[in-house]
Design a protein around this motif. Sequence first.
Motif, PDB file in Angstrom:
ATOM      1  N   GLN A   1       0.843  -1.193   0.000  1.00 12.98           N
ATOM      2  CA  GLN A   1       0.000   0.000   0.000  1.00 12.98           C
ATOM      3  C   GLN A   1       0.878   1.241   0.000  1.00 12.98           C
ATOM      4  OE1 GLN A   1      -3.161   0.008  -0.359  1.00 12.98           O
ATOM      5  NE2 GLN A   1      -3.691   2.133   0.012  1.00 12.98           N
ATOM      6  N   HIS A  24       6.618   9.687  -0.533  1.00 10.99           N
ATOM      7  CA  HIS A  24       6.025   8.408  -0.942  1.00 10.99           C
ATOM      8  C   HIS A  24       6.540   7.323  -0.010  1.00 10.99           C
ATOM      9  CE1 HIS A  24       5.858   4.761  -3.511  1.00 10.99           C
ATOM     10  NE2 HIS A  24       5.010   5.367  -4.302  1.00 10.99           N
ATOM     11  N   TYR A  32       6.965   4.675 -10.073  1.00 11.82           N
ATOM     12  CA  TYR A  32       5.738   5.440 -10.187  1.00 11.82           C
ATOM     13  C   TYR A  32       5.941   6.753 -10.919  1.00 11.82           C
ATOM     14  CZ  TYR A  32       3.489   2.313  -6.870  1.00 11.82           C
ATOM     15  OH  TYR A  32       2.946   1.218  -6.263  1.00 11.82           O
ATOM     16  N   ALA A  97      -0.296  12.685  -6.414  1.00 13.15           N
ATOM     17  CA  ALA A  97      -0.885  11.424  -6.806  1.00 13.15           C
ATOM     18  C   ALA A  97       0.168  10.553  -7.475  1.00 13.15           C
ATOM     19  CB  ALA A  97      -2.055  11.663  -7.758  1.00 13.15           C
ATOM     20  N   VAL A  99       0.898   6.807  -9.843  1.00 13.34           N
ATOM     21  CA  VAL A  99       0.425   5.710 -10.675  1.00 13.34           C
ATOM     22  C   VAL A  99       1.652   4.961 -11.169  1.00 13.34           C
ATOM     23  CG1 VAL A  99       0.343   7.122 -12.778  1.00 13.34           C
ATOM     24  CG2 VAL A  99      -1.041   5.050 -12.620  1.00 13.34           C
ATOM     25  N   ARG A 100       1.550   3.661 -11.289  1.00 15.62           N
ATOM     26  CA  ARG A 100       2.651   2.866 -11.828  1.00 15.62           C
ATOM     27  C   ARG A 100       3.033   3.395 -13.206  1.00 15.62           C
ATOM     28  NH1 ARG A 100       5.818  -0.898  -8.993  1.00 15.62           N
ATOM     29  NH2 ARG A 100       4.516  -1.979  -7.471  1.00 15.62           N
ATOM     30  N   ARG A 111      -8.570  10.344 -12.707  1.00 12.38           N
ATOM     31  CA  ARG A 111      -8.964   8.933 -12.643  1.00 12.38           C
ATOM     32  C   ARG A 111      -7.841   7.993 -13.082  1.00 12.38           C
ATOM     33  NH1 ARG A 111     -11.971  10.631 -17.293  1.00 12.38           N
ATOM     34  NH2 ARG A 111     -11.269   9.617 -19.205  1.00 12.38           N
ATOM     35  N   ARG A 112      -6.795   8.537 -13.668  1.00 11.72           N
ATOM     36  CA  ARG A 112      -5.673   7.699 -14.089  1.00 11.72           C
ATOM     37  C   ARG A 112      -4.720   7.387 -12.942  1.00 11.72           C
ATOM     38  NH1 ARG A 112      -3.988   8.339 -19.374  1.00 11.72           N
ATOM     39  NH2 ARG A 112      -2.260   6.991 -18.732  1.00 11.72           N
ATOM     40  N   TYR A 113      -4.884   8.039 -11.815  1.00 11.61           N
ATOM     41  CA  TYR A 113      -3.978   7.857 -10.688  1.00 11.61           C
ATOM     42  C   TYR A 113      -4.604   6.952  -9.638  1.00 11.61           C
ATOM     43  CZ  TYR A 113      -0.971  11.391 -12.711  1.00 11.61           C
ATOM     44  OH  TYR A 113      -0.137  12.075 -13.559  1.00 11.61           O
ATOM     45  N   ASP A 114      -3.763   6.149  -9.023  1.00 13.29           N
ATOM     46  CA  ASP A 114      -4.237   5.132  -8.079  1.00 13.29           C
ATOM     47  C   ASP A 114      -4.122   5.551  -6.618  1.00 13.29           C
ATOM     48  OD1 ASP A 114      -2.665   2.761 -10.245  1.00 13.29           O
ATOM     49  OD2 ASP A 114      -4.788   3.303 -10.155  1.00 13.29           O
ATOM     50  N   TYR A 115      -3.184   6.412  -6.307  1.00 11.73           N
ATOM     51  CA  TYR A 115      -2.931   6.782  -4.915  1.00 11.73           C
ATOM     52  C   TYR A 115      -2.907   8.292  -4.795  1.00 11.73           C
ATOM     53  CZ  TYR A 115      -1.378   1.945  -4.840  1.00 11.73           C
ATOM     54  OH  TYR A 115      -1.311   0.583  -4.975  1.00 11.73           O
ATOM     55  N   TRP A 116      -3.436   8.760  -3.667  1.00 10.52           N
ATOM     56  CA  TRP A 116      -3.553  10.196  -3.435  1.00 10.52           C
ATOM     57  C   TRP A 116      -3.116  10.561  -2.026  1.00 10.52           C
ATOM     58  CZ3 TRP A 116      -5.135  13.720  -7.111  1.00 10.52           C
ATOM     59  CH2 TRP A 116      -5.612  13.173  -8.301  1.00 10.52           C
TER      60      TRP A 116
END
Length: 126
Positions: A1, A24, A32, A97, A99-100, A111-116
């Motif tokens: 996570q 991070h 990322y 934010a 994203v891999r 919406r393209r990002y997974d973590y905020w």
Amino acid sequence: QVQLVESGGGLVQAGGSLRLSCAHSGRTFSSYAMGWFRQAPGKERTFVSGVNWSGGSTYYADSVKGRFTISRDNAKNTVYLQMNSLGPEDTAVYYCAAVRDVGRAIADMPRRYDYWGQGTQVTVSA
């Protein structure tokens, strides 16, 4: 996570500068792509800037080009947003934010990002 923690926001006069940081938590930070977004009261969250995994590719919203600079330090698991020539229109909560990074173009849609992160307030007085 993955957990993201922003810092560096505050109150500044128009024409001033701030540097935001986003730490991070993961051990794979360099995997990322990172982005900065902002959201003013009553408005949608909008893209500010993004950077790929290596820092070699960056992307800016037109409204901040020439004033803001995104950078990252993979050894410190941190991404930065240097903001210069700030104006009242830059007042917002700023979010980072993650994203891999799979080699795609830097995303400018939330919406393209997974973590905020939780956000940091930036207020620019006139």
